[in-house]
Scaffold this active site. Structure first.
Site, PDB file in Angstrom:
ATOM      1  N   GLU A  46       0.807  -1.217  -0.076  1.00  0.00           N
ATOM      2  CA  GLU A  46       0.033  -0.063   0.105  1.00  0.00           C
ATOM      3  C   GLU A  46       0.945   1.342  -0.054  1.00  0.00           C
ATOM      4  O   GLU A  46       1.889   1.432   0.803  1.00  0.00           O
ATOM      5  CB  GLU A  46      -0.837   0.099   1.260  1.00  0.00           C
ATOM      6  CG  GLU A  46      -1.773   1.180   1.348  1.00  0.00           C
ATOM      7  CD  GLU A  46      -2.501   1.234   2.755  1.00  0.00           C
ATOM      8  OE1 GLU A  46      -3.699   1.896   2.762  1.00  0.00           O
ATOM      9  OE2 GLU A  46      -2.058   0.675   3.491  1.00  0.00           O
ATOM     10  N   LYS A 119     -10.501   2.919  -1.326  1.00  0.00           N
ATOM     11  CA  LYS A 119     -10.387   2.121  -0.057  1.00  0.00           C
ATOM     12  C   LYS A 119     -11.959   2.539   0.507  1.00  0.00           C
ATOM     13  O   LYS A 119     -12.038   3.416   1.007  1.00  0.00           O
ATOM     14  CB  LYS A 119      -9.530   2.566   0.594  1.00  0.00           C
ATOM     15  CG  LYS A 119      -9.158   1.704   2.078  1.00  0.00           C
ATOM     16  CD  LYS A 119      -7.692   2.155   2.575  1.00  0.00           C
ATOM     17  CE  LYS A 119      -7.517   1.460   3.918  1.00  0.00           C
ATOM     18  NZ  LYS A 119      -6.127   1.888   4.501  1.00  0.00           N
ATOM     19  N   CYS A 156      -5.808  -2.795   2.863  1.00  0.00           N
ATOM     20  CA  CYS A 156      -5.469  -2.695   4.158  1.00  0.00           C
ATOM     21  C   CYS A 156      -6.593  -2.749   5.239  1.00  0.00           C
ATOM     22  O   CYS A 156      -6.848  -3.924   5.253  1.00  0.00           O
ATOM     23  CB  CYS A 156      -4.507  -1.464   4.391  1.00  0.00           C
ATOM     24  SG  CYS A 156      -3.602  -1.566   6.119  1.00  0.00           S
TER      25      CYS A 156
END
Length: 290
Positions: A46, A119, A156
């Site tokens: 990431e 995200k 993540c």
């Protein structure tokens, strides 16, 4: 479209410092190494262009964001993907108008951008102050039909949520990818989340009968220590390849889609689902509609 019944996946793990060119060149070198070892899809960590800036709230870091169109790092990996015939999910800090996102561009093996995922789950805590920088993603969960197979990609903090993994599977994912930046907890130095971090994703692998790949960074960034431990599982949740806590390099493993489909069907997890009983998932507290 897939390249056959098997796929070799690579995950990259490295330290990422203050110099963008050094970081991007290091990731490119490791992509090339993974391809030499047979990988047809290679997952970098990431936000690999720089250090993990979200450890504190500073206005200056907004200058690091770039629009997806014409993004130099995405463009560079488009060229690498086209040259090597490899799929590369590229994590980047996206500027979109007056909004900012933690995003992923899925670069296919011919260099085409198949889409941008933003995200969905944004953490907020000591050392991981992401809500200061990023809006929650507005793309929904996305599966990309790459030349390596149908890739379910999340980022993540998304990796802790079983709902995310299951929706990606319902949308047709053949494997799950999680670029990551995770390590020590600045306010709780005695807490080590490495094993539970792996177990969360291994749980997605087991309950969805799907391979999972996670790529983390390593190194000490101003006292925040990233613990690496990037890995790839098979569809049974067994780790096929893993890097250590401080090892720079690539991990590579091959999965068999035909075997996976057969095993998934025989275990019946998707046959026996009861979506009619899951209405509580659409609420915040299990009782009150949102």
């Amino acid at each position: 479209m897939t390249m056959g019944n098997t796929l070799t996946i690579g995950v990259i793990q490295c330290a990422l410092g203050d110099d963008l060119e050094t970081n991007v060149s290091r990731v490119e070198r490791l992509v090339r190494e993974a391809v030499r070892r047979g990988a047809r899809l290679v997952l970098p960590p990431e936000l690999f262009e720089g250090p993990y800036f979200c450890r504190e709230e500073k206005d200056e870091f907004f200058e690091w964001a770039r629009e997806a169109e014409g993004h130099p790092t995405i463009g560079r990996f488009q060229n690498v993907a086209r040259e090597l015939g490899v799929v590369i999910p590229v994590s980047f800090f996206e500027k979109a108008g007056h909004s900012y996102y933690n995003s992923l561009a899925m670069v296919d093996a011919d260099g085409a951008i198949l889409g941008i995922y933003r995200k969905s789950h944004i953490p907020d805590g000591p050392g991981y102050e992401e809500k200061f920088y990023f809006r929650p993603g507005d793309t929904g969960f996305m599966v990309f039909d790459t030349k390596a197979g149908k890739a379910g990609a999340a980022i993540c903090w998304d990796q802790w949520y079983p709902e995310c993994a299951r929706i990606l599977m319902l949308k047709g994912a053949e494997f799950l990818l999680y670029p990551t930046a995770i390590g020590s907890e600045p306010e709780a130095p005695g807490v080590d989340t490495r094993d539970r971090w792996q177990r969360a994703m291994i749980g997605h692998s087991v309950s969805n009968v799907v391979p999972v790949a996670a790529a983390n960074r390593i190194g000490n960034e101003n006292g925040q220590v990233f613990y690496g431990s990037s890995f790839i599982t098979d569809h049974r949740g067994e780790k096929l390849a893993e890097l250590s806590r401080n090892e720079e390099g690539v991990a590579v493993a091959t999965v068999d889609f035909a075997e996976i489909r057969k095993t998934r069907a025989s275990w019946g997890f998707f046959r026996d689902r009861r979506p009619d009983l899951y209405r509580a998932l659409l609420t915040a507290d299990g009782r009150t509609p949102l």
